[in-house]
Design an enzyme around this catalytic site. Structure first.
Site, PDB file in Angstrom:
ATOM      1  N   SER A  64     -59.788  13.210  -5.747  1.00 16.52           N
ATOM      2  CA  SER A  64     -60.198  14.616  -5.852  1.00 16.52           C
ATOM      3  C   SER A  64     -60.495  14.930  -4.340  1.00 16.52           C
ATOM      4  O   SER A  64     -61.088  13.768  -3.669  1.00 16.52           O
ATOM      5  CB  SER A  64     -61.442  14.863  -6.721  1.00 16.52           C
ATOM      6  OG  SER A  64     -62.143  16.199  -6.540  1.00 16.52           O
ATOM      7  N   TYR A  78     -69.536  14.914 -11.171  1.00 18.57           N
ATOM      8  CA  TYR A  78     -67.813  14.913 -10.706  1.00 18.57           C
ATOM      9  C   TYR A  78     -67.680  13.995  -9.502  1.00 18.57           C
ATOM     10  O   TYR A  78     -66.835  13.185  -9.460  1.00 18.57           O
ATOM     11  CB  TYR A  78     -67.146  16.184 -10.791  1.00 18.57           C
ATOM     12  CG  TYR A  78     -65.745  16.183 -10.791  1.00 18.57           C
ATOM     13  CD1 TYR A  78     -65.292  16.617  -9.554  1.00 18.57           C
ATOM     14  CD2 TYR A  78     -65.015  15.964 -11.868  1.00 18.57           C
ATOM     15  CE1 TYR A  78     -63.812  16.700  -9.183  1.00 18.57           C
ATOM     16  CE2 TYR A  78     -63.603  15.935 -11.669  1.00 18.57           C
ATOM     17  CZ  TYR A  78     -63.078  16.393 -10.316  1.00 18.57           C
ATOM     18  OH  TYR A  78     -61.848  16.473 -10.460  1.00 18.57           O
TER      19      TYR A  78
HETATM   20  P1  NAP Z   1     -57.109  19.409 -17.295  1.00 19.78           P
HETATM   21  O1  NAP Z   1     -56.568  20.370 -17.343  1.00 19.78           O
HETATM   22  O2  NAP Z   1     -58.646  19.562 -18.034  1.00 19.78           O
HETATM   23  O3  NAP Z   1     -56.611  18.058 -18.339  1.00 19.78           O
HETATM   24  C1  NAP Z   1     -57.267  16.916 -18.425  1.00 19.78           C
HETATM   25  C2  NAP Z   1     -56.737  16.049 -19.459  1.00 19.78           C
HETATM   26  O4  NAP Z   1     -57.729  14.965 -19.879  1.00 19.78           O
HETATM   27  C3  NAP Z   1     -56.605  16.879 -20.857  1.00 19.78           C
HETATM   28  O5  NAP Z   1     -55.450  16.376 -21.482  1.00 19.78           O
HETATM   29  C4  NAP Z   1     -57.851  16.154 -21.408  1.00 19.78           C
HETATM   30  O6  NAP Z   1     -57.506  16.233 -23.143  1.00 19.78           O
HETATM   31  C5  NAP Z   1     -57.646  14.817 -20.923  1.00 19.78           C
HETATM   32  N1  NAP Z   1     -58.920  14.089 -21.453  1.00 19.78           N
HETATM   33  C6  NAP Z   1     -60.237  14.486 -21.187  1.00 19.78           C
HETATM   34  N2  NAP Z   1     -60.967  13.678 -21.509  1.00 19.78           N
HETATM   35  C7  NAP Z   1     -60.267  12.534 -22.177  1.00 19.78           C
HETATM   36  C8  NAP Z   1     -60.647  11.321 -22.756  1.00 19.78           C
HETATM   37  N3  NAP Z   1     -61.765  10.743 -22.843  1.00 19.78           N
HETATM   38  N4  NAP Z   1     -59.509  10.430 -23.256  1.00 19.78           N
HETATM   39  C9  NAP Z   1     -58.482  10.816 -23.003  1.00 19.78           C
HETATM   40  N5  NAP Z   1     -57.920  12.062 -22.378  1.00 19.78           N
HETATM   41  C10 NAP Z   1     -58.948  12.708 -22.070  1.00 19.78           C
HETATM   42  O7  NAP Z   1     -57.240  18.599 -15.898  1.00 19.78           O
HETATM   43  P2  NAP Z   1     -56.383  18.881 -14.601  1.00 19.78           P
HETATM   44  O8  NAP Z   1     -56.670  19.693 -13.814  1.00 19.78           O
HETATM   45  O9  NAP Z   1     -54.929  18.606 -15.213  1.00 19.78           O
HETATM   46  O10 NAP Z   1     -56.572  17.306 -14.152  1.00 19.78           O
HETATM   47  C11 NAP Z   1     -56.341  16.148 -14.294  1.00 19.78           C
HETATM   48  C12 NAP Z   1     -56.842  15.256 -13.550  1.00 19.78           C
HETATM   49  O11 NAP Z   1     -56.953  15.583 -12.087  1.00 19.78           O
HETATM   50  C13 NAP Z   1     -58.478  14.903 -13.753  1.00 19.78           C
HETATM   51  O12 NAP Z   1     -58.859  13.649 -13.525  1.00 19.78           O
HETATM   52  C14 NAP Z   1     -58.949  15.807 -12.677  1.00 19.78           C
HETATM   53  O13 NAP Z   1     -60.576  15.468 -12.226  1.00 19.78           O
HETATM   54  C15 NAP Z   1     -58.067  15.561 -11.628  1.00 19.78           C
HETATM   55  N6  NAP Z   1     -58.273  16.563 -10.450  1.00 19.78           N
HETATM   56  C16 NAP Z   1     -57.875  17.938 -10.658  1.00 19.78           C
HETATM   57  C17 NAP Z   1     -57.784  19.005  -9.984  1.00 19.78           C
HETATM   58  C18 NAP Z   1     -57.463  20.500  -9.925  1.00 19.78           C
HETATM   59  O14 NAP Z   1     -57.766  21.234  -9.221  1.00 19.78           O
HETATM   60  N7  NAP Z   1     -57.064  20.811 -11.076  1.00 19.78           N
HETATM   61  C19 NAP Z   1     -58.042  18.442  -8.448  1.00 19.78           C
HETATM   62  C20 NAP Z   1     -58.403  17.344  -8.098  1.00 19.78           C
HETATM   63  C21 NAP Z   1     -58.190  16.344  -9.195  1.00 19.78           C
HETATM   64  P3  NAP Z   1     -58.217  17.261 -23.698  1.00 19.78           P
HETATM   65  O15 NAP Z   1     -57.679  18.701 -23.613  1.00 19.78           O
HETATM   66  O16 NAP Z   1     -58.109  16.889 -25.144  1.00 19.78           O
HETATM   67  O17 NAP Z   1     -59.732  17.337 -23.634  1.00 19.78           O
HETATM   68  C1  GCO Z   2     -64.531  22.385  -8.466  1.00 19.55           C
HETATM   69  C2  GCO Z   2     -62.976  21.805  -8.693  1.00 19.55           C
HETATM   70  C3  GCO Z   2     -62.585  20.696  -8.097  1.00 19.55           C
HETATM   71  C4  GCO Z   2     -61.102  20.510  -8.512  1.00 19.55           C
HETATM   72  C5  GCO Z   2     -61.011  19.194  -7.592  1.00 19.55           C
HETATM   73  C6  GCO Z   2     -60.790  19.290  -6.305  1.00 19.55           C
HETATM   74  O1  GCO Z   2     -65.025  22.798  -9.337  1.00 19.55           O
HETATM   75  O2  GCO Z   2     -64.705  22.115  -7.406  1.00 19.55           O
HETATM   76  O3  GCO Z   2     -62.951  21.878  -9.995  1.00 19.55           O
HETATM   77  O4  GCO Z   2     -63.453  19.741  -8.213  1.00 19.55           O
HETATM   78  O5  GCO Z   2     -61.069  19.863  -9.746  1.00 19.55           O
HETATM   79  O6  GCO Z   2     -61.479  17.921  -8.092  1.00 19.55           O
HETATM   80  O7  GCO Z   2     -59.846  18.231  -5.768  1.00 19.55           O
END
Ligand code: NAP
Ligand code: GCO
Length: 263
Positions: free
Chosen positions: A144, A157
């Site tokens: 992230s 986080y």
């Molecule tokens: P999301 O839409 O919230 O999806 C997260 C997924 O993880 C969901 O399918 C959720 O299932 C699953 N999950 C949560 N807890 C779990 C557990 N204990 N065991 C198995 N599955 C679990 O998140 P996203 O935005 O796609 O993000 C995916 C990854 O990218 C995360 O690690 C997040 O921190 C990272 N990330 C996101 C962003 C962003 O801007 N979106 C940026 C940087 C990094 P449920 O729906 O059942 O909870």
């Molecule tokens: C926040 C956001 C971010 C993104 C991502 C950025 O609240 O700042 O959720 O944390 O999810 O991790 O890289």
């Protein structure tokens, strides 16, 4: 000829019923991989299976909580026996809690660390022994911006994602000798359900203040789409990256390089 193919490989993408994990799994399938994913609820696994089928992908879905070592070990055993050796792991499953640190309970802090850091450890530990037996493998941890930067309300986080960055480097250090490459992808701000609260249109019809903030902090002046991460992920999952190890590839539209647009 540079080899970006995943043909004949089996990829486990955690938490991939939707969001970033789903987009990465679709891209892996497009590069030839067999897709395995998990979620914590059967209804979401079923929803994910339907979405993969709609995309023309025959994926394999399992109910598994990445923080539960018994469930993870059973998943890996089941996949290895019934589908194939796991050649690629994407530790994607994750949550965030946006709470000022001094208002966050220790239990809330622990829950984020458990899913976002302990989970990747548990799943990587479960797949590495067979990767060694198979002569190597690929592990990609979804880090992230918060692996590098802090901000208000995301202490747990950021601590988890900072730890995940170092876990990535340590797996690379400890298992590179077995031809296992462990790298991270650090997405910028991506339009998924996880960030939906940061993009809500305000009662007066204006953009959310945080939405406007991110547009000013991103040279590309846009939020990322999950599909923006697909190419970098296929690269890190393919033979083209066999000498890339312990690297966090930031896919952020330039946020980390930019001081921000002058107001
Ligand atoms: P999301 O839409 O919230 O999806 C997260 C997924 O993880 C969901 O399918 C959720 O299932 C699953 N999950 C949560 N807890 C779990 C557990 N204990 N065991 C198995 N599955 C679990 O998140 P996203 O935005 O796609 O993000 C995916 C990854 O990218 C995360 O690690 C997040 O921190 C990272 N990330 C996101 C962003 C962003 O801007 N979106 C940026 C940087 C990094 P449920 O729906 O059942 O909870
Ligand atoms: C926040 C956001 C971010 C993104 C991502 C950025 O609240 O700042 O959720 O944390 O999810 O991790 O890289």
């Amino acid at each position: 000829m540079v080899d970006f193919s995943l043909k004949g490989k089996t990829a486990l993408v955690t938490g991939a019923s939707y969001g970033i994990g789903f987009a990465l799994a679709k891209a892996f399938a497009g590069a030839g991989a067999t897709i395995v994913f998990n979620d914590i609820k059967q209804e979401l696994v079923d929803k994910g299976l339907a979405a993969y089928e709609e995309a023309g992908i025959k994926a394999h879905g399992f109910v598994c909580d990445v923080t539960n070592e018994e469930q993870v070990n059973a998943l890996v055993e089941d996949v290895t026996q019934s589908i194939g050796h796991i050649n690629i792991l994407v530790n994607n499953a994750g949550i965030i809690k946006r709470i000022p640190m001094c208002e966050m309970t220790a239990e809330q802090f622990r829950q984020v660390i458990d899913i976002d850091l302990n989970g990747p450890f548990i799943v990587a530990k479960a797949v590495i022994p067979d990767m060694i037996r198979q002569g190597g493998g690929k592990i990609i941890n979804i880090c992230s911006m918060m692996s590098e930067l802090g901000r208000e309300t995301v202490s747990a986080y950021a601590a988890a994602k900072g730890g995940l960055k170092m876990l990535t480097k340590n797996i690379a250090s400890e298992y590179g000798q077995y031809n296992i490459q462990c790298n991270g992808i650090g997405p910028g701000y991506i339009a998924t359900p996880q960030t939906a609260p940061l993009r809500e249109i305000q009662p007066d019809g204006s953009r959310h203040p945080f939405d406007q903030f991110i547009l000013a902090k991103t040279p590309a002046s846009r939020w990322g789409e999950a599909e923006d991460l697909a190419g970098p992920a296929v690269f890190l999952a393919s033979p083209a990256s066999d000498f890339v190890n312990g690297h966090i590839l930031y896919v952020d539209g330039g946020i980390l390089a930019y001081i921000g647009k002058q107001p």
